[in-house]
Scaffold this active site. Structure first.
Site, PDB file in Angstrom:
ATOM      1  N   GLY A 192      10.168  -3.123 -11.554  1.00  0.00           N
ATOM      2  CA  GLY A 192      10.753  -3.326 -10.207  1.00  0.00           C
ATOM      3  C   GLY A 192      10.090  -4.533  -9.678  1.00  0.00           C
ATOM      4  O   GLY A 192       8.986  -4.736  -9.981  1.00  0.00           O
TER       5      GLY A 192
ATOM      6  N   PRO B 280       8.864  -7.362  -6.854  1.00  0.00           N
ATOM      7  CA  PRO B 280       7.997  -7.047  -5.779  1.00  0.00           C
ATOM      8  C   PRO B 280       8.355  -6.630  -4.562  1.00  0.00           C
ATOM      9  O   PRO B 280       9.556  -6.893  -4.172  1.00  0.00           O
ATOM     10  CB  PRO B 280       7.357  -8.471  -5.804  1.00  0.00           C
ATOM     11  CG  PRO B 280       7.880  -9.244  -6.886  1.00  0.00           C
ATOM     12  CD  PRO B 280       9.238  -8.584  -7.187  1.00  0.00           C
TER      13      PRO B 280
ATOM     14  N   ASP C 206       0.967  -0.882 -13.364  1.00  0.00           N
ATOM     15  CA  ASP C 206       1.739  -1.259 -12.194  1.00  0.00           C
ATOM     16  C   ASP C 206       1.962  -2.899 -12.004  1.00  0.00           C
ATOM     17  O   ASP C 206       0.864  -3.595 -11.812  1.00  0.00           O
ATOM     18  CB  ASP C 206       0.699  -1.000 -11.033  1.00  0.00           C
ATOM     19  CG  ASP C 206       1.415  -1.290  -9.448  1.00  0.00           C
ATOM     20  OD1 ASP C 206       2.560  -1.734  -9.534  1.00  0.00           O
ATOM     21  OD2 ASP C 206       0.715  -1.067  -8.516  1.00  0.00           O
TER      22      ASP C 206
ATOM     23  N   CYS D 264      14.929  -1.217  -4.868  1.00  0.00           N
ATOM     24  CA  CYS D 264      15.261  -1.141  -3.195  1.00  0.00           C
ATOM     25  C   CYS D 264      16.173  -2.251  -2.714  1.00  0.00           C
ATOM     26  O   CYS D 264      16.418  -3.165  -3.246  1.00  0.00           O
ATOM     27  CB  CYS D 264      13.866  -1.490  -2.613  1.00  0.00           C
ATOM     28  SG  CYS D 264      14.013  -1.333  -0.675  1.00  0.00           S
TER      29      CYS D 264
ATOM     30  N   ARG E 117       8.259 -16.198  -4.015  1.00  0.00           N
ATOM     31  CA  ARG E 117       7.629 -15.444  -5.141  1.00  0.00           C
ATOM     32  C   ARG E 117       8.708 -14.624  -5.445  1.00  0.00           C
ATOM     33  O   ARG E 117       9.381 -14.058  -6.771  1.00  0.00           O
ATOM     34  CB  ARG E 117       6.494 -14.665  -4.644  1.00  0.00           C
ATOM     35  CG  ARG E 117       6.037 -13.780  -5.923  1.00  0.00           C
ATOM     36  CD  ARG E 117       4.966 -12.835  -5.647  1.00  0.00           C
ATOM     37  NE  ARG E 117       3.700 -13.396  -4.964  1.00  0.00           N
ATOM     38  CZ  ARG E 117       2.584 -12.715  -4.864  1.00  0.00           C
ATOM     39  NH1 ARG E 117       2.337 -11.531  -5.191  1.00  0.00           N
ATOM     40  NH2 ARG E 117       1.387 -13.211  -4.197  1.00  0.00           N
TER      41      ARG E 117
HETATM   42  N1  LIG Z   1       7.776   4.298  -0.261  1.00  0.00           N
HETATM   43  C1  LIG Z   1       7.097   4.017   0.485  1.00  0.00           C
HETATM   44  N2  LIG Z   1       6.457   4.644   1.271  1.00  0.00           N
HETATM   45  C2  LIG Z   1       5.757   3.906   2.461  1.00  0.00           C
HETATM   46  N3  LIG Z   1       5.505   2.669   2.459  1.00  0.00           N
HETATM   47  C3  LIG Z   1       6.109   1.872   1.474  1.00  0.00           C
HETATM   48  C4  LIG Z   1       6.992   2.266   0.495  1.00  0.00           C
HETATM   49  N4  LIG Z   1       7.442   1.361  -0.262  1.00  0.00           N
HETATM   50  C5  LIG Z   1       6.924   0.354   0.378  1.00  0.00           C
HETATM   51  N5  LIG Z   1       6.110   0.524   1.327  1.00  0.00           N
HETATM   52  C6  LIG Z   1       5.742  -0.560   2.412  1.00  0.00           C
HETATM   53  O1  LIG Z   1       5.953  -1.817   1.617  1.00  0.00           O
HETATM   54  C7  LIG Z   1       4.784  -2.392   1.496  1.00  0.00           C
HETATM   55  C8  LIG Z   1       4.874  -3.027   0.026  1.00  0.00           C
HETATM   56  O2  LIG Z   1       5.048  -2.005  -1.027  1.00  0.00           O
HETATM   57  P1  LIG Z   1       4.342  -1.841  -2.353  1.00  0.00           P
HETATM   58  O3  LIG Z   1       4.100  -0.503  -2.689  1.00  0.00           O
HETATM   59  O4  LIG Z   1       2.933  -2.860  -2.501  1.00  0.00           O
HETATM   60  O5  LIG Z   1       5.456  -2.872  -3.392  1.00  0.00           O
HETATM   61  P2  LIG Z   1       5.155  -3.309  -4.929  1.00  0.00           P
HETATM   62  O6  LIG Z   1       3.898  -2.457  -5.424  1.00  0.00           O
HETATM   63  O7  LIG Z   1       6.606  -2.759  -5.647  1.00  0.00           O
HETATM   64  O8  LIG Z   1       5.102  -4.550  -4.600  1.00  0.00           O
HETATM   65  C9  LIG Z   1       3.501  -1.241   1.377  1.00  0.00           C
HETATM   66  O9  LIG Z   1       2.286  -1.876   1.597  1.00  0.00           O
HETATM   67  C10 LIG Z   1       4.087  -0.440   2.484  1.00  0.00           C
HETATM   68  O10 LIG Z   1       3.633  -0.875   3.659  1.00  0.00           O
HETATM   69  O1  LIG Z   2       3.384  -9.955 -14.440  1.00  0.00           O
HETATM   70  P1  LIG Z   2       4.089  -9.061 -13.554  1.00  0.00           P
HETATM   71  O2  LIG Z   2       4.974  -7.979 -14.484  1.00  0.00           O
HETATM   72  O3  LIG Z   2       5.388  -9.897 -13.033  1.00  0.00           O
HETATM   73  O4  LIG Z   2       3.338  -8.328 -12.451  1.00  0.00           O
HETATM   74  C1  LIG Z   2       2.476  -8.686 -11.726  1.00  0.00           C
HETATM   75  C2  LIG Z   2       2.720  -9.453 -10.478  1.00  0.00           C
HETATM   76  O5  LIG Z   2       3.107  -8.376  -9.634  1.00  0.00           O
HETATM   77  C3  LIG Z   2       2.803  -8.775  -8.412  1.00  0.00           C
HETATM   78  C4  LIG Z   2       4.085  -8.788  -7.706  1.00  0.00           C
HETATM   79  O6  LIG Z   2       4.006  -9.370  -6.535  1.00  0.00           O
HETATM   80  O7  LIG Z   2       2.214  -7.388  -8.030  1.00  0.00           O
HETATM   81  P2  LIG Z   2       1.339  -6.732  -6.729  1.00  0.00           P
HETATM   82  O8  LIG Z   2       2.606  -7.504  -5.762  1.00  0.00           O
HETATM   83  O9  LIG Z   2       1.243  -5.568  -7.144  1.00  0.00           O
HETATM   84  O10 LIG Z   2       0.074  -7.666  -6.708  1.00  0.00           O
HETATM   85  C5  LIG Z   2       1.713  -9.815  -8.379  1.00  0.00           C
HETATM   86  O11 LIG Z   2       0.722  -9.730  -7.483  1.00  0.00           O
HETATM   87  C6  LIG Z   2       1.360  -9.825  -9.898  1.00  0.00           C
HETATM   88  O12 LIG Z   2       0.496 -10.789 -10.361  1.00  0.00           O
END
Ligand SMILES: Nc1ncnc2c1ncn2[C@@H]1O[C@H](COP(=O)(O)OP(=O)(O)O)[C@@H](O)[C@H]1O
Ligand SMILES: O=P(O)(O)OC[C@H]1O[C@@](CO)(OP(=O)(O)O)[C@@H](O)[C@@H]1O
Length: 397
Positions: free
Chosen positions: A103, A105, A197, A235, A269
């Site tokens: 997915g 970011p 993740d 999303c 990004r």
């Molecule tokens: N399903 C969800 N439930 C609650 N908060 C969410 C959800 N998805 C995203 N968020 C909000 O968006 C922010 C970014 O989501 P995150 O899980 O870090 O995304 P990703 O891991 O895909 O980069 C989280 O810190 C939270 O505040």
């Molecule tokens: O190498 P990919 O698969 O892009 O995933 C890692 C990257 O995803 C990210 C994208 O923002 O994850 P996270 O937001 O969970 O910290 C970067 O921080 C991270 O370096």
């Protein structure tokens, strides 16, 4: 002031409609989503009133164009023997699980992972499984903070920008380290469910992951067999994305950065990711399944689940499960719990999240216009149109 306020097309990738009468936020009328408890994950609430009441005709059928009709209509491979209850081993190895997240970011991968772990912990069928998230961003920060003692050095040039496609190698290196850490902890029997993740946004990356899974499973020295589960988090709603970007600007990468700079950097990004992202498809599922079967020389399990717009878009026809005839009870039980989690995600967590998004925009409208103005100046219709264009040029609109 509000979320993405201008009109948006509903047949595109990114949509927004929290102002309209068909709003996502109008879904909450008369219901308390926060009361949807975690316990719901512990049983199969097939005929849930909640689900029926919250179904929205437009939202429940709204699937972005990039998801092909083939995927929507392909049959589910079910080769599922209920009488084979006592098999917990494959090739005399103990089964463990690897969840491969896919997915862009800020789609909620990390958040949904923690919800899934809560759900597995709350279910008697899976509460003995030790679950752990292996986050590539966290590993990157650990490694780079140890050497440069700053959360994220913002790039001045494209060659310094980790997320620029030019620098794929650097990013891949962190992903490999993260993956190795996951294999290591599984192999040491420190964990039973490893969640990888990362965005895992390209076909090449995913091919690499599954090559590694096959090597792990065919290694005679390893006691364990990894059952792969692909979990794609998507999303498409602009207000959700905007809210998530706001929250991302407070993560460890940006601890020492001012709000607007963090938003600008994260927006950049995201553009890089939209220019490269390829969603996981049924074709890829079949190719991977074939690859695993050739290399492991067994009919291996493979599972694919989707959470789309925090579960308010039903992904059933996209999800796909391959249960081999030798599939044991432990795998079936665990997959059942994961499947229930996916099917009821909106009631368990999604609607509560929608409430938070709604409150966020209301609150900032009243009190903190400056913050929202900074967010609006970057994450606006022009930005979303750019993302839409990038993903279209990438072949997935
Ligand atoms: N399903 C969800 N439930 C609650 N908060 C969410 C959800 N998805 C995203 N968020 C909000 O968006 C922010 C970014 O989501 P995150 O899980 O870090 O995304 P990703 O891991 O895909 O980069 C989280 O810190 C939270 O505040
Ligand atoms: O190498 P990919 O698969 O892009 O995933 C890692 C990257 O995803 C990210 C994208 O923002 O994850 P996270 O937001 O969970 O910290 C970067 O921080 C991270 O370096």
């Amino acid at each position: 002031m509000c979320g993405s306020s201008d009109s948006d097309s509903h047949d595109g990738y990114l949509t927004s409609d929290y102002n309209s009468s068909n709003s996502l936020f109008s879904l909450n009328n008369g219901y308390s989503y926060s009361s949807a408890s975690l316990d719901r994950a512990t049983f199969d609430c097939q005929d849930s009133d909640l689900l029926g009441n919250h179904k929205h005709p437009m939202l429940s059928t709204e699937v972005p164009r990039f998801i092909s009709n083939d995927a929507l209509h392909s049959p589910i491979t079910l080769n599922y023997k209920r009488d084979n209850d006592d098999v917990t081993y494959t090739n005399a190895k103990v089964n463990k699980f690897m969840i491969v997240l896919i997915g862009l970011p800020a789609t909620g991968k990390s958040t949904i992972s923690s919800h899934l772990i809560q759900c597995l912990k709350n279910n008697p069928l899976t509460n003995s499984l030790r679950c752990k998230v292996f986050n590539a961003g966290k590993i990157r920060r650990q490694i780079s903070c140890a050497t440069i003692s700053k959360p994220l050095l913002l790039a001045n040039t494209s060659s310094e920008d980790l997320f620029n496609p030019k620098n794929t190698d650097k990013k891949e290196a962190y992903a490999r380290i993260t993956l190795q850490k996951l294999f290591h902890e599984i192999n040491n029997d420190d964990c039973d469910v490893g969640i990888f993740d990362a965005t895992n946004s390209t076909i090449e990356r995913r091919r690499f992951i599954f090559e590694e899974v096959c090597s792990f499973n065919t290694d005679e020295l390893s006691t364990f067999n990894l059952v792969p589960i692909v979990l794609q988090i998507s999303c498409f709603n602009r207000d959700f994305i905007k809210y998530n970007i706001h929250n991302k600007s407070f993560n460890e990468d940006y601890l020492d950065k001012p709000y607007e700079l963090a938003i600008k950097d994260f927006a950049k990004r995201l553009k890089h990711y939209y220019s490269q992202f390829t969603p996981f498809s049924m074709d890829e599922f079949n190719q991977i399944h074939q690859y695993i079967n050739q290399h492991e020389e067994i009919d291996a399990s493979l599972f694919f689940f989707n959470v789309i717009n925090v579960g308010i878009v039903e992904p059933h026809s996209l999800n796909h499960s391959h249960y081999p005839s030798t599939c044991g009870r432990q795998i079936r039980d665990t997959i059942m719990v994961v499947e229930n989690f996916i099917n009821h995600y909106s009631q368990m967590f999604g609607f509560e999240y929608i409430e938070s998004v709604k409150l966020f925009f209301e609150k900032f409208e009243d009190n903190h216009e400056e913050t929202l103005a900074a967010l609006d100046s970057v994450v606006n219709d022009e930005f979303f149109n750019d993302l839409q264009e990038l993903i279209e040029n990438n072949g997935f609109s």
